[in-house]
Design a protein around this motif. Structure first.
Motif, PDB file in Angstrom:
ATOM      1  N   ILE A   1     -16.287  21.111  -3.107  1.00  0.00           N
ATOM      2  CA  ILE A   1     -17.386  20.676  -2.793  1.00  0.00           C
ATOM      3  C   ILE A   1     -18.972  22.324  -2.490  1.00  0.00           C
ATOM      4  O   ILE A   1     -18.737  22.588  -1.377  1.00  0.00           O
ATOM      5  CB  ILE A   1     -17.750  19.933  -1.094  1.00  0.00           C
ATOM      6  CG1 ILE A   1     -16.539  18.365  -2.047  1.00  0.00           C
ATOM      7  CG2 ILE A   1     -18.858  19.792  -1.274  1.00  0.00           C
ATOM      8  CD1 ILE A   1     -15.977  18.179  -0.094  1.00  0.00           C
ATOM      9  N   ASP A   2     -19.721  22.019  -3.997  1.00  0.00           N
ATOM     10  CA  ASP A   2     -20.414  23.851  -3.948  1.00  0.00           C
ATOM     11  C   ASP A   2     -21.307  23.307  -3.286  1.00  0.00           C
ATOM     12  O   ASP A   2     -22.359  21.928  -3.168  1.00  0.00           O
ATOM     13  CB  ASP A   2     -20.911  23.733  -5.439  1.00  0.00           C
ATOM     14  CG  ASP A   2     -21.502  25.013  -5.528  1.00  0.00           C
ATOM     15  OD1 ASP A   2     -21.735  25.494  -3.937  1.00  0.00           O
ATOM     16  OD2 ASP A   2     -21.072  25.801  -6.141  1.00  0.00           O
ATOM     17  N   LEU A   3     -22.017  23.552  -1.940  1.00  0.00           N
ATOM     18  CA  LEU A   3     -22.923  22.864  -1.029  1.00  0.00           C
ATOM     19  C   LEU A   3     -24.268  23.797  -1.565  1.00  0.00           C
ATOM     20  O   LEU A   3     -25.394  22.972  -1.350  1.00  0.00           O
ATOM     21  CB  LEU A   3     -22.457  23.214   0.163  1.00  0.00           C
ATOM     22  CG  LEU A   3     -21.382  22.457   1.367  1.00  0.00           C
ATOM     23  CD1 LEU A   3     -21.662  22.997   2.674  1.00  0.00           C
ATOM     24  CD2 LEU A   3     -21.492  20.925   1.297  1.00  0.00           C
ATOM     25  N   ASP A   4     -23.939  24.576  -2.039  1.00  0.00           N
ATOM     26  CA  ASP A   4     -25.322  25.266  -2.378  1.00  0.00           C
ATOM     27  C   ASP A   4     -26.335  24.974  -4.009  1.00  0.00           C
ATOM     28  O   ASP A   4     -26.712  25.017  -3.805  1.00  0.00           O
ATOM     29  CB  ASP A   4     -25.258  27.645  -2.845  1.00  0.00           C
ATOM     30  CG  ASP A   4     -24.497  27.752  -1.458  1.00  0.00           C
ATOM     31  OD1 ASP A   4     -25.420  27.570  -0.722  1.00  0.00           O
ATOM     32  OD2 ASP A   4     -23.814  28.451  -1.878  1.00  0.00           O
ATOM     33  N   ARG A   5     -24.941  24.482  -4.546  1.00  0.00           N
ATOM     34  CA  ARG A   5     -26.053  24.111  -5.991  1.00  0.00           C
ATOM     35  C   ARG A   5     -25.618  22.069  -5.588  1.00  0.00           C
ATOM     36  O   ARG A   5     -25.972  21.684  -6.670  1.00  0.00           O
ATOM     37  CB  ARG A   5     -24.685  24.250  -7.270  1.00  0.00           C
ATOM     38  CG  ARG A   5     -25.203  25.608  -7.530  1.00  0.00           C
ATOM     39  CD  ARG A   5     -24.891  26.646  -8.385  1.00  0.00           C
ATOM     40  NE  ARG A   5     -22.863  26.317  -8.465  1.00  0.00           N
ATOM     41  CZ  ARG A   5     -22.452  25.910  -9.672  1.00  0.00           C
ATOM     42  NH1 ARG A   5     -22.328  25.849 -10.945  1.00  0.00           N
ATOM     43  NH2 ARG A   5     -21.518  25.749  -9.501  1.00  0.00           N
ATOM     44  N   ARG A   6     -24.997  21.829  -4.788  1.00  0.00           N
ATOM     45  CA  ARG A   6     -24.899  20.022  -4.368  1.00  0.00           C
ATOM     46  C   ARG A   6     -23.500  19.743  -5.949  1.00  0.00           C
ATOM     47  O   ARG A   6     -24.510  18.553  -6.331  1.00  0.00           O
ATOM     48  CB  ARG A   6     -26.118  19.664  -4.703  1.00  0.00           C
ATOM     49  CG  ARG A   6     -27.002  19.434  -3.665  1.00  0.00           C
ATOM     50  CD  ARG A   6     -28.466  19.053  -3.426  1.00  0.00           C
ATOM     51  NE  ARG A   6     -27.833  17.892  -3.501  1.00  0.00           N
ATOM     52  CZ  ARG A   6     -28.221  16.741  -1.915  1.00  0.00           C
ATOM     53  NH1 ARG A   6     -28.123  17.620  -0.476  1.00  0.00           N
ATOM     54  NH2 ARG A   6     -27.905  15.769  -2.487  1.00  0.00           N
TER      55      ARG A   6
ATOM     56  N   GLU B   1     -23.673   9.174  -0.781  1.00  0.00           N
ATOM     57  CA  GLU B   1     -21.854   9.552  -1.240  1.00  0.00           C
ATOM     58  C   GLU B   1     -22.302  10.735  -0.916  1.00  0.00           C
ATOM     59  O   GLU B   1     -21.533  11.400  -0.039  1.00  0.00           O
ATOM     60  CB  GLU B   1     -21.107   8.915  -2.478  1.00  0.00           C
ATOM     61  CG  GLU B   1     -20.995   8.005  -2.548  1.00  0.00           C
ATOM     62  CD  GLU B   1     -20.843   7.344  -3.829  1.00  0.00           C
ATOM     63  OE1 GLU B   1     -20.742   6.454  -3.902  1.00  0.00           O
ATOM     64  OE2 GLU B   1     -20.656   8.394  -4.341  1.00  0.00           O
ATOM     65  N   TYR B   2     -22.780  11.912  -1.467  1.00  0.00           N
ATOM     66  CA  TYR B   2     -23.146  12.902  -1.599  1.00  0.00           C
ATOM     67  C   TYR B   2     -23.970  13.966   0.119  1.00  0.00           C
ATOM     68  O   TYR B   2     -23.394  14.435   0.548  1.00  0.00           O
ATOM     69  CB  TYR B   2     -23.786  14.432  -2.028  1.00  0.00           C
ATOM     70  CG  TYR B   2     -23.656  15.668  -2.084  1.00  0.00           C
ATOM     71  CD1 TYR B   2     -23.640  16.620  -2.792  1.00  0.00           C
ATOM     72  CD2 TYR B   2     -25.196  16.284  -1.573  1.00  0.00           C
ATOM     73  CE1 TYR B   2     -23.315  17.897  -2.619  1.00  0.00           C
ATOM     74  CE2 TYR B   2     -25.092  17.016  -1.305  1.00  0.00           C
ATOM     75  CZ  TYR B   2     -24.142  18.188  -2.400  1.00  0.00           C
ATOM     76  OH  TYR B   2     -24.429  19.414  -1.520  1.00  0.00           O
TER      77      TYR B   2
END
Length: 229
Positions: free
Chosen positions: A140-145, A160-161
């Motif tokens: 899960i790349d939180l910076d790039r969603r 969901e995200y």
């Protein structure tokens, strides 16, 4: 050097509201700012970029919902609506227009401060990039969603995200149903656990090898959910 205190702009035309709310905000560690009309409030948001806004709907120069709409054109921080209008339709309209929460007058200052803290926490969680979180074969790349499973991109709906990202920011910790619902759907839906069950089920279908025996998103019965560990 003293720490910078979060600024809270209160937009309300009732002097008594400012008289008791300003000292309460100050005592709670905030820097209170005051506006007595919608136009003054919009100028204050643009000038100060406050950490949060408390907005009355019954203003002398314009409807508070119009202030909300115009503020959302340039301001992304928490806005808590404060109003004597107790009709459900008013609450729904304000929340749909971008309010983070809705508190009815008369109100307890303790409740307002608690809701303010919750809104500020949600904003901090949303705005704090923490890089990729890896649990099993899911990244899960939180910076790039972005979300990937075994190196392959996974398409998620916005809700969901948001649920997955909130769990990822607290990986390994149990997040209660109310906290998840408030963070993703807003305080008005804090009891709507069916929304959460549906979205978690959808996430398991997309991310778990065996959705019937989940290992990625684990259920803590009657409490909430935990990502990994």
């Amino acid at each position: 050097m003293s720490a910078v205190r979060p600024q809270i702009l209160v937009i309300d035309d009732e002097p008594q509201i400012h008289r008791f709310l300003s000292p309460a905000l100050d005592a709670a560690g905030y820097e209170p700012k005051r506006a007595d009309s919608g136009q003054e409030g919009l100028r204050g948001i643009a000038l100060w970029s406050p950490d949060a806004v408390v907005l009355d709907l019954g203003l002398p120069d314009m409807d508070g919902k119009d202030v909300l709409v115009r503020a959302r054109e340039f301001y992304a921080g928490p806005i808590i609506v404060l109003s004597a209008r107790d009709r459900e339709a008013e609450k729904i309209a304000a929340l749909d227009l971008g309010a983070n929460d809705y508190v009815e007058k008369p109100f307890g200052v303790g409740e307002l401060l608690a809701r303010l803290r919750a809104s500020l926490r949600q904003t901090a969680d949303r705005d704090a990039p923490t890089g990729p979180v890896v649990v099993g074969d899911v990244t899960i790349d939180l910076d790039r969603r972005l979300v990937a499973r075994a190196g392959q991109p996974v398409r998620l709906t916005p809700k969901e995200y948001d649920v997955l990202a909130h769990l990822a920011r607290h990986v390994g910790k149990v997040i209660g149903h109310r906290d998840l619902l408030t963070a993703v759907w807003g305080a008005a839906h804090a009891e709507d656990t069916q929304y959460l069950r549906v979205v978690v089920g959808q996430l398991r279908q997309k991310l778990e090898p065996d959705p019937a025996q989940p290992h990625l998103i684990q259920t803590e019965p009657a409490v909430g959910y935990r990502l990994g560990g």
